[in-house]
Design a protein around this motif. Structure first.
Motif, PDB file in Angstrom:
ATOM      1  N   SER A  48      38.250  42.267  30.966  1.00  0.00           N
ATOM      2  CA  SER A  48      37.621  42.578  29.684  1.00  0.00           C
ATOM      3  C   SER A  48      37.632  41.348  28.799  1.00  0.00           C
ATOM      4  O   SER A  48      38.539  40.511  28.896  1.00  0.00           O
ATOM      5  N   ARG A  49      36.614  41.291  27.945  1.00  0.00           N
ATOM      6  CA  ARG A  49      36.448  40.103  27.108  1.00  0.00           C
ATOM      7  C   ARG A  49      37.645  39.915  26.166  1.00  0.00           C
ATOM      8  O   ARG A  49      38.194  40.896  25.650  1.00  0.00           O
ATOM      9  N   LEU A  80      35.287  33.252  33.870  1.00  0.00           N
ATOM     10  CA  LEU A  80      35.699  34.625  33.589  1.00  0.00           C
ATOM     11  C   LEU A  80      37.199  34.685  33.308  1.00  0.00           C
ATOM     12  O   LEU A  80      37.645  35.303  32.349  1.00  0.00           O
ATOM     13  N   CYS A  84      38.413  35.963  29.698  1.00  0.00           N
ATOM     14  CA  CYS A  84      38.709  37.399  29.732  1.00  0.00           C
ATOM     15  C   CYS A  84      40.144  37.643  30.174  1.00  0.00           C
ATOM     16  O   CYS A  84      40.789  36.763  30.729  1.00  0.00           O
ATOM     17  N   GLN A  93      34.910  45.446  31.581  1.00  0.00           N
ATOM     18  CA  GLN A  93      33.528  45.083  31.246  1.00  0.00           C
ATOM     19  C   GLN A  93      32.911  44.210  32.338  1.00  0.00           C
ATOM     20  O   GLN A  93      31.707  44.133  32.467  1.00  0.00           O
ATOM     21  N   TYR A  94      33.783  43.499  33.047  1.00  0.00           N
ATOM     22  CA  TYR A  94      33.309  42.656  34.156  1.00  0.00           C
ATOM     23  C   TYR A  94      34.166  42.948  35.381  1.00  0.00           C
ATOM     24  O   TYR A  94      35.317  43.375  35.245  1.00  0.00           O
ATOM     25  N   GLU A 107      30.402  40.083  38.338  1.00  0.00           N
ATOM     26  CA  GLU A 107      29.348  41.047  38.022  1.00  0.00           C
ATOM     27  C   GLU A 107      29.686  41.771  36.725  1.00  0.00           C
ATOM     28  O   GLU A 107      30.860  42.012  36.425  1.00  0.00           O
ATOM     29  N   THR A 108      28.632  42.123  35.997  1.00  0.00           N
ATOM     30  CA  THR A 108      28.831  42.835  34.738  1.00  0.00           C
ATOM     31  C   THR A 108      28.776  44.339  34.997  1.00  0.00           C
ATOM     32  O   THR A 108      27.943  44.802  35.777  1.00  0.00           O
ATOM     33  N   LEU A 110      27.679  47.867  34.051  1.00  0.00           N
ATOM     34  CA  LEU A 110      26.596  48.410  33.225  1.00  0.00           C
ATOM     35  C   LEU A 110      26.788  49.914  33.071  1.00  0.00           C
ATOM     36  O   LEU A 110      27.530  50.538  33.823  1.00  0.00           O
ATOM     37  N   PHE A 153      28.090  48.685  38.817  1.00  0.00           N
ATOM     38  CA  PHE A 153      27.700  47.286  38.906  1.00  0.00           C
ATOM     39  C   PHE A 153      26.945  47.077  40.205  1.00  0.00           C
ATOM     40  O   PHE A 153      27.005  47.925  41.120  1.00  0.00           O
TER      41      PHE A 153
END
Ligand SMILES: Nc1ncnc2c1ncn2[C@@H]1O[C@H](COP(=O)(O)OP(=O)(O)OP(=O)(O)O)[C@@H](O)[C@H]1O
Length: 894
Positions: A48-49, A80, A84, A93-94, A107-108, A110, A153
């Motif tokens: 996560s960010r 990343l 993150c 989130q990723y 990968e993100t 979604l 994803f």
């Protein structure tokens, strides 16, 4: 070692298994292993960010004048990790993926809304359910939040959806996964609403490849480390007033970039045009208001798993579908490379609930492939019962189909050129190291000499630009383009120029035998029937091989009913068919039918022709009068008396059990027009037929006779039959394993095994290029060895050592092939002392092994496998999966 590193290590060592890796509710674990045990296996980490980390990372990027950002561009997983923090997969989130080839992907995650009426649902970015019946359960599960919102994803065109109940990401599967065969006995057409929902869930049925915009391609190319280094070198030369040389290099580079981009674009376009296809398809829809079925024509992009479609002749399949009724003849050359018509039969579980054991089986697309029409294959002919349509149910769409998998393997090939890349980097690294030493030396020298700072910098940088050739990428691209053009001249078109480099590092070529090294349409040399004699003293029936029969008329019908069955078996045991009036099918079957002087007659073999259960495909002696077909049972007496008396008769093929390499046999169930019962006719490898036959029907010298033909390089098939006491309905439904046993052995068919004219030449070229050649065949060991000698794959002066491990003696034994049963003294294999194979390295010897022994060595003596593969030249009686295992082992060896 950090936890992350520990996880990586465990993954590499294969210590993380699926249960171990399953994240727990509450977020105790933030990784999982996906696609466990497959080529697509990877470990997945959630991230996560983090605002603080992102700010720090950007500060460093600014401080390095953007260079760090460039490094992150090359290594996105570093970016990343810098920006993150590790997070529970349920909220990540990723996701960071590491595959079994140590490649990283970021990968993100979604979110998509699967409600067709929702303003947020978006067809092109939909996710797919993991189970055909799971659409409803997914909604139930997620009612707590928004029941229609799902996290997913995409990686390598596969979609992975978050399964809240199992607390993990799961790959989207087609309908065929995890269903029992009884699933097909309950299906009915989808309603419009169900189709709409599935369309959102599964997305568009299209293997579309978009062209990468030129700007993206350019950036990708120019930002590669080689080009960046080149830019840096040219700048330093310009500053050093090295203008002419720098300009030349710049010019070559620009030309090379343009040529590369042009090639990449051309390849992308070629691949897109090759794979993209669209057809109008008729789909059956259930109207819930009228309770009736409707047929609608739609474009194939709109197909969804679960759709029932109607197959009409001469079309190309745009999805993988299970055949529900009728028969379909397809050309699967697009998948198998073999342009032989293949008959697909209806799935027996459809509209049937009687055979419970069959219904309870788990449906497996490989095992049940005779019921499956695969995407990309072309339908040549369809036939159906009565007034019905030929219907099929869509199982998989888009990239999930067989064709989709093929395209994915082109788009994301296994990194087999690994060695070439590592060699390149090693070379550049080595040069950089030397240059670095030179730089230090030059710098120290110039500082001592008190030269100006600008000169020191220029000269120091100069050394590295000389030591590491900056024009290397340009030279490599130019080489590739040149090689591609040379291949074009030989009509070899290459859609992936990178593969040319891989070809350069090929050191082993594995051939199969039949149809590759030897001719496909083998001439029939003779038939060796068995004859039954009576021992007058104690009267048990004796069977023995008769003499070779080269003309069908020389078979002695009156001798024995079984001898007549040889002709029936050779004439009817195949899957030949007529396409546009021409007989088509396996060349081996065609040769056998021709030998018998019988003809194949299909009562109504037009496209989409009806065929009746009482009017199956028929074989009969050539010149049989047309009206013989009725009435059934017109003649009485044995088949031998019919043939011997030249009485016209017909053989109706009621059911075909097609050839499969792993079963090593073809069977048919027939009804001879004189008999009121059915017969099973089987043809296959002698070893397999002997295994399935009653021992008392096999001559005692079976092995000796088989070896004598195989040693001479003949391809030997065996025939057998069995009268069946079953009714028509049972005949249609019974599983093949339940009828293909207790057979009556009939004899051997000896086929010539002629080398193709080009075989020897090609093998010579490969041997001159120091490329090893291996034969991996489904045929008999002795036949394979004889062919290997004939084509000089094993030279005359080389020894062949046969490695054998049996169920009873699982420790491999080594014997010389030439001198039967002579133990090889030079080879020792001692498990306790770990002395494996000791043999004079200079003596030219080749190992030969059969599929069964290969399997035992692989399972129980893996330490021997690599040595075996290094010197193994003939791998005989190999099953399809063993052939694959051999290739994988050779790949491991590098
Ligand atoms: N149409 C057929 N009907 C019955 N049996 C067959 C048929 N074709 C081959 N066989 C038998 O099955 C065995 C295995 O076949 P498979 O296709 O795996 O290998 P192959 O054709 O012998 O050789 P290769 O692997 O080199 O192509 C063959 O050796 C042969 O004995």
């Amino acid at each position: 070692m950090t936890k992350h590193q520990r996880d990586d290590k465990a993954f590499e060592l294969g210590k993380i298994d699926s249960s171990d890796s399953m994240p727990q509710r509450g977020g105790a674990r933030s990784y999982q292993v996906v696609n466990d045990g497959t080529d697509d296996q990877f470990i997945l980490y959630g991230y996560s960010r983090s605002v603080a980390r992102t700010i720090i990372a950007w500060i460093f990027i600014v401080l390095t004048v953007g260079f760090l950002r460039l490094v992150f561009y090359w290594k996105p997983h570093w970016f990343l990790r810098c920006c993150c923090t590790r997070a529970d997969l349920a909220v990540a989130q990723y996701v960071l993926l590491k595959d079994r080839y140590q490649q990283w992907y970021v990968e993100t995650v979604l979110i998509i809304n699967t409600n067709p009426n929702s303003a947020h649902s978006n067809d092109s970015r939909n996710f797919v359910s993991t189970n055909p019946s799971s659409c409803d359960s997914l909604s139930e599960r997620q009612q707590a939040d928004d029941p229609d919102s799902h996290r997913y994803f995409i990686n390598k065109r596969w979609r992975y959806v978050w399964e809240e109940a199992e607390y993990k990401f799961k790959k989207i599967l087609g309908i065929e996964e995890n269903v029992k065969c009884e699933y097909f006995s309950q299906i009915r057409p989808l309603t419009v609403e169900q189709r709409a929902q599935k369309k959102i869930i599964y997305g568009e049925n299209s293997i579309s490849l978009r062209l990468t915009p030129i700007l993206h391609l350019l950036i990708r190319e120019v930002l590669s480390p080689f080009y960046i280094f080149q830019l840096f070198s040219c700048l330093s030369w310009f500053l050093d007033e090295y203008v002419a040389y720098a300009s030349c290099i710049m010019f070559i580079t620009v030309v090379s970039v343009i040529v590369t981009l042009r090639e990449v674009r051309k390849n992308e376009r070629a691949l897109r045009d090759t794979v993209h296809q669209s057809e109008v398809t008729t789909v059956v829809i259930y109207n819930s208001e009228t309770n009736e079925e409707e047929q609608r024509d739609i474009i194939s992009e709109d197909l969804v798993p679960g759709d029932i479609i109607i197959i009409r002749g001469s079309t190309t399949m745009q999805c993988d579908a299970a055949l529900l009724n009728g028969n379909v003849i397809v050309n699967e050359s697009m998948l198998t490379g073999e342009s032989i018509p293949v008959t697909k039969v209806q799935i027996p579980y459809y509209q049937s609930s009687s055979d419970h054991s069959a219904l309870n089986q788990t449906f497996d697309i490989r095992e049940h492939n005779r019921f499956i029409l695969f995407s990309g294959t072309s339908v040549i002919q369809t036939r159906y019962y009565g007034a019905g349509d030929v219907r099929a149910m869509v199982l998989r769409t888009a990239f999930g189909t067989a064709k989709g998998e093929l395209v994915r393997s082109i788009l994301y090939p296994k990194p087999v050129d690994f060695k070439f890349n590592t060699d390149t980097y090693r070379y550049v690294g080595g040069m950089a190291l030397i240059a670095f030493g030179g730089m230090i030396f030059s710098m120290v020298l110039r500082i001592i000499r008190r030269e100006p700072v600008s000169v020191i910098i220029k000269r120091t940088v100069d050394i590295i630009t000389i030591a590491v050739p900056p024009a290397l990428p340009a030279a490599l691209s130019a080489g590739l383009v040149y090689a591609q053009n040379r291949l074009k001249k030989d009509n070899i078109f290459c859609i992936s120029p990178r593969s040319i480099n891989i070809c350069g590092s090929i050191n082993t070529v594995v051939f199969d035998k039949t149809g590759t090294l030897t001719e496909d349409g083998l001439d029939l040399q003779c038939v060796v029937p068995i004859i039954r004699t009576y021992n007058t003293t104690n009267d048990p029936r004796q069977v023995q091989f008769g003499s070779e029969i080269t003309e069908v008329t020389n078979l002695n019908w009156r001798e024995d009913e079984a001898q007549s069955m040889i002709i029936v078996c050779m004439a009817a045991c195949h899957t030949l068919t007529r396409i546009n009036g021409e007989l088509a099918g396996d060349p081996l079957d065609l040769k056998m039918l021709a030998f018998t002087q019988y003809e194949l007659y299909e009562p109504a073999a037009n496209e989409q022709s009806n065929f009746d259960t009482l009017f199956p495909t028929i074989v009969r002696p050539i010149n049989t009068p047309k009206d013989v077909a009725s009435p059934l049972g017109r003649f009485s007496g044995s088949v031998s008396s019919l043939i011997a008396g030249n009485i016209p008769f017909e053989i109706g093929i009621v059911r075909q059990l097609p050839f499969s390499s792993s079963l090593q046999r073809t069977s048919v169930i027939v009804r001879i027009l004189t008999k009121d019962s059915f017969d099973l006719l089987t043809k296959g490898s002698p070893e397999k037929i002997a295994e399935l036959s009653r021992p008392e029907t096999i001559p005692k010298n079976f092995n000796d006779i088989l070896s004598s033909y195989a040693k001479q390089g003949y391809r030997v098939l065996a025939l057998a039959y069995k009268p069946l006491e079953l009714n028509y309905v049972k005949i249609q439904r019974i599983e093949r394993e339940k009828v293909e046993n207790d057979l009556i052995f009939l004899g051997l068919v000896i086929m010539e095994n002629r080398l193709k004219p080009q075989t020897e030449g090609v093998l010579k070229i490969l041997s001159n290029a120091n490329i090893r050649t291996i034969m991996c065949t489904g045929d008999n060991m002795l036949t394979a060895l004889s062919v290997a000698r004939d084509c000089d794959m094993i030279p005359d002066d080389a020894k062949i050592i046969v490695i054998e491990a049996t169920e009873s003696n699982r420790t491999p034994t080594f014997t010389y092939a030439q001198v039967f049963n002579r133990r090889v003294k030079e080879v020792s294999y001692d498990l306790n002392s770990h002395r494996l194979i000791e043999l004079d390295r200079r003596s030219p010897y080749h190992f030969a092994i059969s599929g069964k022994s290969f399997q035992i060595v692989r399972d129980e003596h893996p330490e021997l496998l690599h040595r075996l593969c290094v010197r193994g030249t003939v791998f005989a009686r190999m099953l399809p999966e063993q052939k694959q295992q051999l290739i994988e082992t050779l790949e491991e060896l590098g």
